[in-house]
Enzyme design. Structure first.
Site, short mmCIF file in Angstrom:
data_model
loop_
_atom_site.label_atom_id
_atom_site.label_comp_id
_atom_site.label_asym_id
_atom_site.label_seq_id
_atom_site.Cartn_x
_atom_site.Cartn_y
_atom_site.Cartn_z
N TYR A 45 0.82 -1.21 0.00
CA TYR A 45 0.00 0.00 0.00
C TYR A 45 0.86 1.26 0.00
O TYR A 45 0.50 2.26 -0.60
CB TYR A 45 -0.95 0.02 1.20
N PHE A 71 -6.26 21.15 -24.33
CA PHE A 71 -6.95 19.92 -24.70
C PHE A 71 -8.32 19.92 -24.00
O PHE A 71 -8.48 20.58 -22.98
CB PHE A 71 -6.11 18.69 -24.30
N ASP A 72 -9.29 19.17 -24.53
CA ASP A 72 -10.68 19.20 -24.00
C ASP A 72 -10.76 19.01 -22.49
O ASP A 72 -11.49 19.71 -21.81
CB ASP A 72 -11.59 18.10 -24.56
N ASP A 101 1.66 20.94 -20.24
CA ASP A 101 0.83 19.75 -20.46
C ASP A 101 1.67 18.84 -21.34
O ASP A 101 1.83 19.06 -22.54
CB ASP A 101 -0.49 20.14 -21.12
N ALA A 118 1.84 15.59 -22.38
CA ALA A 118 1.44 14.28 -22.92
C ALA A 118 2.39 13.78 -24.02
O ALA A 118 2.76 12.62 -24.03
CB ALA A 118 0.00 14.35 -23.46
N LYS A 136 0.51 8.36 -23.64
CA LYS A 136 1.01 8.68 -24.97
C LYS A 136 2.50 8.36 -25.04
O LYS A 136 2.88 7.23 -25.28
CB LYS A 136 0.75 10.17 -25.30
N HIS A 190 -20.18 14.50 -28.83
CA HIS A 190 -19.66 13.64 -29.89
C HIS A 190 -19.48 12.18 -29.48
O HIS A 190 -19.49 11.30 -30.30
CB HIS A 190 -18.35 14.21 -30.48
N1 F0G Z 1 -3.61 16.63 -22.46
C1 F0G Z 1 -3.49 16.32 -23.76
C2 F0G Z 1 -2.69 17.20 -24.66
C3 F0G Z 1 -4.14 15.18 -24.27
O1 F0G Z 1 -4.03 14.89 -25.57
C4 F0G Z 1 -4.89 14.35 -23.39
C5 F0G Z 1 -5.58 13.18 -23.88
C6 F0G Z 1 -4.96 14.73 -22.03
C7 F0G Z 1 -4.30 15.87 -21.61
C8 F0G Z 1 -5.75 13.94 -21.04
O2 F0G Z 1 -5.11 12.74 -20.73
O3 F0G Z 1 -6.64 10.94 -21.53
O4 F0G Z 1 -4.77 10.47 -19.94
O5 F0G Z 1 -6.76 11.70 -19.18
N2 F0G Z 1 -5.75 12.92 -25.09
C9 F0G Z 1 -6.36 11.72 -25.68
C10 F0G Z 1 -6.49 11.89 -27.17
C11 F0G Z 1 -7.60 11.25 -25.02
O6 F0G Z 1 -7.09 11.01 -27.80
O7 F0G Z 1 -5.98 12.87 -27.73
P1 F0G Z 1 -5.87 11.39 -20.33
#
Ligand code: F0G
Length: 460
Positions: free
Chosen positions: A73, A125-126, A216, A218, A259, A451
């Protein structure tokens, strides 16, 4: 000119069968899925380009690491291995694992943002935008104008528009800007990289106005590769050196490790040296993600992540990875198929507005092309355009997106050159009958993030 395919720097030891349905079967499946590719079963997809996130293939080393998971843990061996590895790669003192990128955002955003505050990013990102808004703040995108011109070459279309950044800070007041965010690579603009010069300039502005700069991260390794191959002065630097310099300009990062760290689940928060901030991050992590030494992951996941971080910054791997994208793009160039040019790191963003100019934004050209690719060859991509953007929350009217893209995201170490040829051939066949392709209308939609679950119907 056709770009040479860079051969895989690995061999294949385990395979996962995939199948092609007949054309008639695909027509039936997509109709049953209400022309929304998120409703398709993955078994009914031949080449799955819905996301490059969590869809990569782990290596023998990573799988071996999975067997060494210490599932205690607290204080597991794998946690220590991960922290040490990440400290070395990023040059940050504090590393906090979390279960994925958006979990990192959920932990971090409320520390910096609240109602009345703003976050300014090259592009959010969204999920990043969502967490800025959940914290009560507002998200502003500030990408360079070159990003909006899909035809013209520019080496760093992901960059922050630094002149506009200064204007925005002056306009809103530095004390109201909670965070400046640099997304590397810039996913929403087409996986486009950010230059070192732009990182440096942005960090100088952030420092001047005393605003924290967050990366960010990724696709940080792909971004480093583009700096090495495109930016003057970096051609002889190693990827490791470039990564260290990139991160030296920020105070913290959030990362989806699904990623560039090539794991199926995982995320990280990094803090350069601010101990007080680390304490706040820990306090949020424990209730949201679990104890600090596992952060929502199993010990085995922490181990795979520690190993994946190192594999993801290997130059030969990155050369092959970006080489795949360049090969696919060059096949589209030969056929005159428009996309966000030059191709980005993780995906090719087909410019559906130009490929299907007869379909207006409110009949969703990016979605129409995505459906057509499934019908043509069992390929699954997704719309990044007006269909994804949705309606104005105040008037309920369909918004018009800046771009109408069909995104084809390429999983890491998964598909071969022949698969890429199938993708290119399918797009070429579609281009030949582009005039006959119809738009779509929505028959049902939820209020937000429509979407994923909306239902559609072709326009007769
Ligand atoms: N930031 C970026 C630039 C991303 O592309 C993503 C996720 C996230 C944050 C969030 O990360 O999915 O691990 O929670 N992108 C995926 C895509 C979902 O298909 O572009 P996560």
């Amino acid at each position: 000119m056709k770009s040479k395919y860079i051969a895989e720097p690995f061999r294949i030891k385990m395979v996962e069968p995939i199948k092609t349905l007949s054309f008639e079967e695909r027509l039936k499946k997509i109709e049953e899925a209400h022309y929304n590719l998120f409703y398709l079963d993955s078994e009914d997809v031949y080449i799955d380009l819905l996301s490059d996130s969590g869809t990569g293939a782990m290596s023998t080393e990573q799988w071996a690491g999975m067997m060494k998971g210490d599932e205690a843990y607290s204080g597991s061996v794998n946690y220590k291995h991960l922290v040490k590895t990440a400290q070395e790669i990023f040059g940050y003192k504090y590393i906090q694992p979390v279960h994925q990128g958006r979990a990192a955002e959920k932990v971090v955003m409320p520390i910096f943002l609240k109602p009345g505050k703003y976050a300014i990013a090259n592009m959010h990102f969204d999920t990043t935008r969502a967490h800025v808004e959940i914290a009560g703040a507002r998200a502003i995108d500030c990408v360079v104008p070159e990003a909006l011109d899909t035809k013209t070459y520019s080496p760093f279309k992901g960059n922050m528009d630094t002149k506009r950044l200064v204007k925005l800070i002056e306009e809103y007041g530095a004390e109201n800007i909670g965070l400046i965010i640099m997304t590397i690579t810039n996913n929403s603009a087409g996986g486009q990289p950010v230059s070192m010069e732009n990182m440096r300039e942005t960090s100088e502005i952030a420092k001047k106005y005393n605003i924290p700069l967050l990366i960010d991260a990724a696709r940080f390794a792909e971004n480093a590769y583009f700096i090495k191959t495109r930016e003057k002065g970096y051609e002889n630097k190693s990827i490791r050196e470039i990564v260290l310099e990139m991160f030296s300009y920020a105070q913290l990062f959030t990362m989806s490790s699904k990623k560039d760290a090539i794991v199926n689940i995982g995320g990280l928060i990094g803090i350069k040296d601010d101990e007080e901030l680390y304490e706040k991050v820990k306090s949020n992590t424990i209730p949201y993600e679990g104890f600090i030494s596992y952060g929502g992951l199993a010990g085995r996941d922490l181990e795979a992540l520690a190993i994946g971080l190192k594999e993801g910054i290997d130059f030969n791997y990155l050369r092959y990875r970006i080489g795949q994208m360049e090969y696919l793009a060059s096949r589209l160039d030969e056929a005159g198929i428009p996309y966000q040019y030059p191709v980005g790191g993780h995906a090719i963003f087909i410019d559906a507005k130009r490929l299907l100019p007869h379909i207006p934004y409110y009949e969703f050209p990016g979605q129409a092309l995505a459906v057509e690719l499934y019908k043509e060859a069992g390929i699954r991509g997704c719309d990044v355009g007006s269909y994804m953007l949705g309606n104005d929350p105040d008037t309920g009217k369909q918004l018009q997106a800046e771009f109408e893209f069909t995104r084809l995201a390429v999983p890491r170490r998964v598909y071969t050159q022949a698969h890429l040829d199938v993708i290119a051939d399918a797009l070429i066949a579609i281009k030949e009958r582009a005039d006959s392709i119809k738009g779509y209308k929505i028959t049902w939609e939820p209020k937000i993030l429509r979407h994923f679950t909306a239902k559609l119907k072709p326009i007769e």
